[in-house]
Design a protein around this motif. Sequence first.
Motif, PDB file in Angstrom:
ATOM      1  N   GLN A 415       0.930  -1.304   0.155  1.00 51.84           N
ATOM      2  CA  GLN A 415       0.051  -0.169   0.024  1.00 51.84           C
ATOM      3  C   GLN A 415       0.950   1.205   0.085  1.00 51.84           C
ATOM      4  OE1 GLN A 415      -3.535  -0.025   2.925  1.00 51.84           O
ATOM      5  NE2 GLN A 415      -2.658  -2.060   3.482  1.00 51.84           N
ATOM      6  N   VAL A 416       0.504   2.068  -0.880  1.00 54.10           N
ATOM      7  CA  VAL A 416       0.917   3.734  -0.645  1.00 54.10           C
ATOM      8  C   VAL A 416      -0.190   4.363  -0.318  1.00 54.10           C
ATOM      9  CG1 VAL A 416       2.184   5.533  -1.755  1.00 54.10           C
ATOM     10  CG2 VAL A 416       2.574   3.107  -2.388  1.00 54.10           C
ATOM     11  N   LYS A 417      -0.103   5.168   1.062  1.00 56.73           N
ATOM     12  CA  LYS A 417      -1.268   6.031   1.442  1.00 56.73           C
ATOM     13  C   LYS A 417      -0.666   7.381   1.301  1.00 56.73           C
ATOM     14  CE  LYS A 417      -2.511   2.307   4.950  1.00 56.73           C
ATOM     15  NZ  LYS A 417      -3.018   2.367   6.527  1.00 56.73           N
ATOM     16  N   ALA A 418      -1.820   8.217   1.113  1.00 59.93           N
ATOM     17  CA  ALA A 418      -1.300   9.534   0.724  1.00 59.93           C
ATOM     18  C   ALA A 418      -1.142  10.351   2.135  1.00 59.93           C
ATOM     19  CB  ALA A 418      -2.547  10.226  -0.190  1.00 59.93           C
ATOM     20  N   GLY A 419      -0.271  11.188   1.677  1.00 59.62           N
ATOM     21  CA  GLY A 419      -0.125  12.113   3.091  1.00 59.62           C
ATOM     22  C   GLY A 419      -1.060  13.309   3.267  1.00 59.62           C
ATOM     23  N   GLU A 420      -1.191  14.044   4.241  1.00 62.53           N
ATOM     24  CA  GLU A 420      -2.141  15.165   4.532  1.00 62.53           C
ATOM     25  C   GLU A 420      -1.835  16.128   3.407  1.00 62.53           C
ATOM     26  OE1 GLU A 420      -1.467  18.024   7.678  1.00 62.53           O
ATOM     27  OE2 GLU A 420       0.631  16.610   8.105  1.00 62.53           O
ATOM     28  N   PRO A 421      -2.993  16.685   3.129  1.00 62.70           N
ATOM     29  CA  PRO A 421      -3.033  17.693   1.703  1.00 62.70           C
ATOM     30  C   PRO A 421      -1.773  18.638   1.824  1.00 62.70           C
ATOM     31  CG  PRO A 421      -5.233  17.183   2.392  1.00 62.70           C
ATOM     32  CD  PRO A 421      -4.361  16.601   3.506  1.00 62.70           C
ATOM     33  N   ALA A 422      -1.705  19.096   2.968  1.00 68.49           N
ATOM     34  CA  ALA A 422      -0.673  20.306   3.098  1.00 68.49           C
ATOM     35  C   ALA A 422       0.903  19.867   2.672  1.00 68.49           C
ATOM     36  CB  ALA A 422      -0.514  20.972   4.665  1.00 68.49           C
ATOM     37  N   SER A 423       0.819  18.409   2.765  1.00 71.03           N
ATOM     38  CA  SER A 423       2.517  17.755   2.499  1.00 71.03           C
ATOM     39  C   SER A 423       2.550  17.889   0.877  1.00 71.03           C
ATOM     40  CB  SER A 423       2.440  16.626   3.044  1.00 71.03           C
ATOM     41  OG  SER A 423       1.676  15.517   2.450  1.00 71.03           O
ATOM     42  N   TYR A 424       1.458  18.024   0.132  1.00 72.23           N
ATOM     43  CA  TYR A 424       1.660  17.954  -1.343  1.00 72.23           C
ATOM     44  C   TYR A 424       1.343  19.142  -2.110  1.00 72.23           C
ATOM     45  CZ  TYR A 424      -2.985  15.694  -1.202  1.00 72.23           C
ATOM     46  OH  TYR A 424      -4.033  15.446  -0.827  1.00 72.23           O
ATOM     47  N   GLU A 425       0.186  19.720  -1.520  1.00 70.75           N
ATOM     48  CA  GLU A 425      -0.664  20.599  -2.266  1.00 70.75           C
ATOM     49  C   GLU A 425       0.116  21.919  -2.607  1.00 70.75           C
ATOM     50  OE1 GLU A 425      -3.152  22.508   1.422  1.00 70.75           O
ATOM     51  OE2 GLU A 425      -4.244  21.233  -0.190  1.00 70.75           O
ATOM     52  N   ASN A 426      -0.312  22.691  -3.532  1.00 71.49           N
ATOM     53  CA  ASN A 426       0.211  23.903  -4.284  1.00 71.49           C
ATOM     54  C   ASN A 426      -0.905  25.044  -3.777  1.00 71.49           C
ATOM     55  OD1 ASN A 426       1.245  26.233  -5.353  1.00 71.49           O
ATOM     56  ND2 ASN A 426       1.668  25.263  -7.373  1.00 71.49           N
ATOM     57  N   GLY A 427      -0.308  25.863  -2.686  1.00 78.81           N
ATOM     58  CA  GLY A 427      -1.278  26.844  -2.204  1.00 78.81           C
ATOM     59  C   GLY A 427      -1.256  28.058  -3.068  1.00 78.81           C
ATOM     60  N   GLY A 428      -0.072  28.281  -4.005  1.00 74.45           N
ATOM     61  CA  GLY A 428       0.003  29.257  -4.982  1.00 74.45           C
ATOM     62  C   GLY A 428       0.525  30.543  -4.560  1.00 74.45           C
ATOM     63  N   PHE A 429       0.855  30.400  -3.118  1.00 73.35           N
ATOM     64  CA  PHE A 429       1.563  31.822  -2.736  1.00 73.35           C
ATOM     65  C   PHE A 429       2.904  32.141  -3.543  1.00 73.35           C
ATOM     66  CE2 PHE A 429       4.543  33.920   0.199  1.00 73.35           C
ATOM     67  CZ  PHE A 429       3.653  34.936   0.646  1.00 73.35           C
ATOM     68  N   ASP A 430       2.819  33.394  -3.888  1.00 75.05           N
ATOM     69  CA  ASP A 430       4.199  33.996  -4.373  1.00 75.05           C
ATOM     70  C   ASP A 430       4.895  32.936  -5.239  1.00 75.05           C
ATOM     71  OD1 ASP A 430       5.768  35.862  -4.915  1.00 75.05           O
ATOM     72  OD2 ASP A 430       6.854  35.790  -2.941  1.00 75.05           O
TER      73      ASP A 430
END
Length: 800
Positions: A415-430
């Motif tokens: 199994q590969v389980k995803a991390g919490e969203p903040a560990s991979y998402e792109n928030g677009g800041f600067d």
Amino acid sequence: MKTKLITTAIASALALPTAVAWAQDSGESVDVAAERIQVIGSRLSVRTATEGSAPVDIITGEDLIAAGFTETAKALQYAVPSFNFPSSSITDGSDAVRPASLRGLSPDHTLVLINGKRRHASALVHLNGTTGRGSSNVDLNAIPISAIKRIEVLRDGAAAQYGSDAIAGVINIVLKDNSEGGDLSFSAGQTYEGDGEQFKLHGSVGFNLNDRGAFVIAAEYHDKARTNRAGLDPRQQYPLIDGQPDPREQTFNRKSHHVGDAEFENIAIFFNTDYQLDNGSLYAFGGFSERRTKSGAFYRRAIDDRNLIEVYPDGFLPLLSPDTNDISLAAGYRFTVSEWDADLSVIYGESEFNYRLENSLNASLGPSTPTEFDAGTLVHDELNVTFEVSRLIPFYNYSDLAVAFGVSYRENGYQVKAGEPASYENGGFDNRPAGSQGFTGFRPDSEVNESRDNTGLYVELENMLTENFQWGAALRYEDYSDFGSNTSWKLSGRYEFSPNLAIRGATNTGFRAPSVQQLYFTNISTLFVNRDGELVPEQSGTFNNISSVARELEIGNLRPEESQSYSFGVVWNGDNGLSLTVDAYQIEIDDRIILSSSLIPSDSPAVADALAAAGADNARFFINAVDTTTRGLDIVVAQRFDLGAYGSLRAQAAYGYNETKVDAVNLPSILDGLDDKLFDNVERTRMTRSVPRNSATLSMTHSYEKWTNHVAFSYFGDYILENNAGVRTKFSGKWIADVSTRYQFTDNLAFKFGVQNLFDTYPDEQLPQNQFNGIFIYPNTNAPFGFNGGYYYGEITYRF
């Protein structure tokens, strides 16, 4: 509050090579002298190690505890010259579960057993520059040293006997089975530099089960601080102020990187039990271990685009802090049916590797970013069910023919389980880089939950045809749900010319099924790459064998690696206690699985189309691509001396040589012309020269009244590393000296003091162009004996 720690089988100490050789060659170690034991490689016959047709090293539990090392795998490295356990740093998860290998082959070419039963592999895949890149191996440090009675190392191919993975050999860990008594030990030490402080508390106790069996429980707790041999970072750290350097440049601690052993905390509990019934016996063993490790990534300077000065005004060192958990449970029933001995067993094991980040951030989320992340989890589980029957049948010239046959079923899940969203998402800041710094989390589209199974049928024969000639044969058929079937065989023999001199040899075919980690591991992340002065996002990562990229490039399903091995040896046991074994071998492996380098659209039109179809900018993947030949020689000589009134002395010298050459690189036709891209010189050098070809040990143990003194010299030969710029660096061979002395205060209480790497020996320094601004002084991957320098320790032991 840390609670963790695996069991690193602190395997504290490594078997004095001396005792290893003695057990191997003369059959007179503490365990072997007292009884004729069944040794790995000859599962049907009760014999000592040198009576078999293949070389076997036996390292007793006493020797493991006595040598002072804190890791089982490191102990084996110093006991068995052909076993490699290099140090690494800043290699992501491999800092926590380091690769280990036998005879210079890949870590997954060695099969590990516990009490003769298959042990599950780690969920981790080695990805970043270490020996065995692209492989997974059994985490030997998850087994507490306090639970081990002895370790047997079969240095010969044995896939026909034990199944997939046993191309280089087999390591069998035999657990303690005493029905009474126990021990408790505490040790502490640190390096000459004053770092790497560690202490461990470990012990075991046996219980009598109504005179029908025994129950042994063993536990360990081990805490170790990090070591750091990084150089000072001379680079600019802070943005300029009105065109002038920031005053903080003068006070910044420039030893900002961490290049050395990770800090960790381990805890482990194992048990072993058996109970006699009227017609057979029940047995069970297993345990739990947990490890929390902390190791550094690259330092992010305050000026770095990956940093936010609102969060870390002085920059930051991301800490990879994975939790590594292992559980295992085996149960079985041995019984007799007519004249047949039967063994039915069920074994389950699971490895979980949870990626965690501390002291990090996701710059794309802006100043409100978290600084700790759960970046995802890898899980590997394995279920084995085996039924075997065996017996002795009258044979030629009144000899007995040992016969065994059986059936096995194995299921592996991954199994590969995803991390919490903040560990991979792109928030677009600067337009800042996305994902947790130090290790980007697994995204939901990387999640995997797959399994495969296989069924095996096998038969073994062994016979002393005459008083001087012994032969054996094995045949195994295995059918896998994902790639089909494989048949392997082995023939072996031993002829004794006299009570002193014998020759032995074997030939066999073997195989290693692609692991579920190689079949299903995937990690797709968004990386920001500098293109013409502008940071642009790219979809990058490792794509598994069932991905669209693999299909578009017509890679096909992964196939098993197949081997053909030959070995020949001479055994001499002198009347004066001198013993000598010389064993030569050759191992040819076809279709070795590699993890390719990254492909980009400009490599070829086919690659461009495949990446476009997958929506990726670059990719790497597992592929059967390389044929190799490994040749080697192992020599062990041992002697016991009776010094009369001055006690006794055991001495041993051991030497191992192995050389691997690449015979061919075979790629799908659609990838013709990309040999140097998929399997470049960096990977070729890593496969053939990143571990020493020559290794040796010379050790002596002197016992006199209440004193036991040990001196050992270990040689790690030269090795070569190559970087992406094509610069090859040869690191010279080094001798390491270890000494210890032990005093037995009473029958129960003993104290020991020792020094490892007495003369504070370090590897050669890297070339200036490889030091990354002078920070990486020593090679941070594949250093055979590490780069910590000298270490001293003390230990107190109470036996009851």
